[in-house]
Each structure stands twice: as C-alpha cells, then as structure tokens.
Write an enzyme that holds these catalytic residues in place. Structure first.
Site, short mmCIF file in Angstrom:
data_model
loop_
_atom_site.label_atom_id
_atom_site.label_comp_id
_atom_site.label_asym_id
_atom_site.label_seq_id
_atom_site.Cartn_x
_atom_site.Cartn_y
_atom_site.Cartn_z
N ASP A 32 0.99 -1.18 0.12
CA ASP A 32 -0.08 -0.09 0.01
C ASP A 32 0.88 1.14 -0.03
OD1 ASP A 32 -3.13 0.53 1.26
OD2 ASP A 32 -1.79 2.09 1.14
N ASN A 88 -12.92 -3.16 3.09
CA ASN A 88 -14.09 -2.17 3.08
C ASN A 88 -14.92 -2.36 1.86
OD1 ASN A 88 -13.00 -1.39 5.35
ND2 ASN A 88 -11.42 -0.03 4.08
N GLN A 95 -14.45 2.34 1.93
CA GLN A 95 -13.82 2.29 0.58
C GLN A 95 -13.61 3.40 -0.29
OE1 GLN A 95 -16.07 -0.59 -2.04
NE2 GLN A 95 -14.15 -1.14 -3.07
N HIS A 101 -10.55 -5.23 -2.92
CA HIS A 101 -9.19 -5.46 -2.32
C HIS A 101 -9.18 -5.80 -0.63
CE1 HIS A 101 -9.98 -1.11 -2.25
NE2 HIS A 101 -9.36 -0.96 -0.88
N HIS A 103 -6.91 -5.62 2.55
CA HIS A 103 -5.71 -4.86 3.27
C HIS A 103 -5.25 -6.22 4.16
CE1 HIS A 103 -6.83 -0.72 2.99
NE2 HIS A 103 -8.10 -1.13 2.68
P1 5GP Z 1 -9.83 1.48 0.71
O1 5GP Z 1 -9.96 2.80 1.55
O2 5GP Z 1 -10.57 1.80 -0.56
O3 5GP Z 1 -10.24 0.44 1.63
O4 5GP Z 1 -8.34 1.46 0.52
C1 5GP Z 1 -7.75 2.05 -0.65
C2 5GP Z 1 -6.03 1.63 -0.14
O5 5GP Z 1 -5.32 1.88 -1.48
C3 5GP Z 1 -5.45 2.87 0.63
O6 5GP Z 1 -4.87 2.30 1.75
C4 5GP Z 1 -4.62 3.61 -0.20
O7 5GP Z 1 -3.39 4.02 0.43
C5 5GP Z 1 -4.13 2.62 -1.15
N1 5GP Z 1 -4.02 3.10 -2.38
C6 5GP Z 1 -4.51 4.15 -3.28
N2 5GP Z 1 -4.16 4.43 -4.54
C7 5GP Z 1 -2.93 3.58 -4.41
C8 5GP Z 1 -2.09 3.13 -5.43
O8 5GP Z 1 -1.92 4.03 -6.82
N3 5GP Z 1 -1.16 2.30 -5.16
C9 5GP Z 1 -0.83 1.58 -3.86
N4 5GP Z 1 -0.18 0.65 -3.79
N5 5GP Z 1 -1.82 1.83 -3.16
C10 5GP Z 1 -2.79 2.75 -3.22
#
Ligand code: 5GP
Ligand code: ZN
Length: 136
Positions: A32, A88, A95, A101, A103
């Site tokens: 991440d 999420n 999300q 995805h 985590h």
């Molecule tokens: P969510 O909040 O949707 O469950 O998590 C999205 C996650 O994706 C966040 O922890 C954020 O840091 C990560 N993230 C967003 N854009 C990118 C990206 O371009 N590359 C990587 N490696 N992580 C990303």
C-alpha cells in the site's frame, strides 16, 4: 474483465508498476502506498469487481487462502506481533478505491494504530430483532 479507467485493474495487470510481493494467475499482492504500518499490503484480483458483492464466489474463496499464506509469510519475515485483515465495501464503510481489495496490515506492539469501533450496548430484544431480520 479489466476496466481501463480503474487504477487497481491497471496495477493488478502490471500496466502501472507497483511493489509486488506476490503474483499468480488471479491475484497480485502489492505494498500500500499509504501504509498504516510497515508492510501494509493489498490483495488485488486481476479481474475487476467493484466490491465483495460483485466478486465471483471462486475468487472470494481463494482470496482468503492467499490472505492466510501472505499473513504467515509476512509475520515470519517482518517479525510482527499480529495482523489485521480489513476489507471495506462502499463509501459508508470507508472504501475509497472501487476495485475489491483486502488489506493485510501487520501489527507491532505499541505501533499506535487503531482499527476499532465503539461497542454498542443493545438490549436482548434488539439483538433478537436483528437476528430475525437476517436469519429468517
Ligand atoms: P480502501 O479505503 O478503498 O479500503 O483502501 C484503498 C487503499 O489503497 C488505501 O490504503 C490507499 O493507501 C491505497 N492506494 C490508493 N491508491 C494507490 C495506488 O495507486 N497504489 C497503491 N499501492 N496503493 C494505493
Ligand atoms: Zn478494477
């Protein structure tokens, strides 16, 4: 199917470079970019599914097997003290990227991070009502 305007589709399919920890036919596991802790990783299916509701059942089954394998390996390599799996679905649930995805968040004693909620105090009748709403 891959979606051209989805950043996680492009990462999962190798069009955008990432720090890849593992890859197979169905998944890519990456670091991440905004890690909660050292080693915070994301499991991305290569096929686009916005969230758990859209995820095909076969991938839903195999993603947890992969999560376990990654958790074991990461615990050995990083010497972390615990591990949170977080997933999420929907804006209300936090999300921010609409491509399913999982985590994988290594935890270290005293790392100061919080993945928590405020526990409610429902009456027995409330628990009974919600049980009926879901189970019946
Ligand atoms: P969510 O909040 O949707 O469950 O998590 C999205 C996650 O994706 C966040 O922890 C954020 O840091 C990560 N993230 C967003 N854009 C990118 C990206 O371009 N590359 C990587 N490696 N992580 C990303
Ligand atoms: Zn996608």
């Amino acid at each position: 199917m891959k979606k051209d305007d989805c950043i996680f589709c492009r990462i999962a399919n190798g069009e955008i470079p990432s720090k890849t920890l593992y890859e197979d036919r169905d998944f890519r596991v990456i670091l991440d970019l905004g890690p909660a802790t050292k080693g915070h990783a994301l499991i991305l299916p290569k096929e686009h599914a916005a969230d758990l509701y859209e995820l095909p059942e076969e991938l839903a089954a195999s993603v947890f097997v992969l999560a376990k394998k990654m958790a074991v390996r990461m615990t050995e390599r990083l010497q972390c003290d615990g591990m949170n799996l977080v997933q999420n679905n929907g804006e209300a649930a936090g999300q921010t990227v609409s491509h399913f995805h999982v985590h994988i968040i290594p935890r270290y004693a005293g790392d100061g991070q919080k993945i928590s909620w405020v526990p409610g105090k429902p009456a027995q009748e409330e628990l009974e009502a919600v049980k009926r709403q879901i189970a019946e």
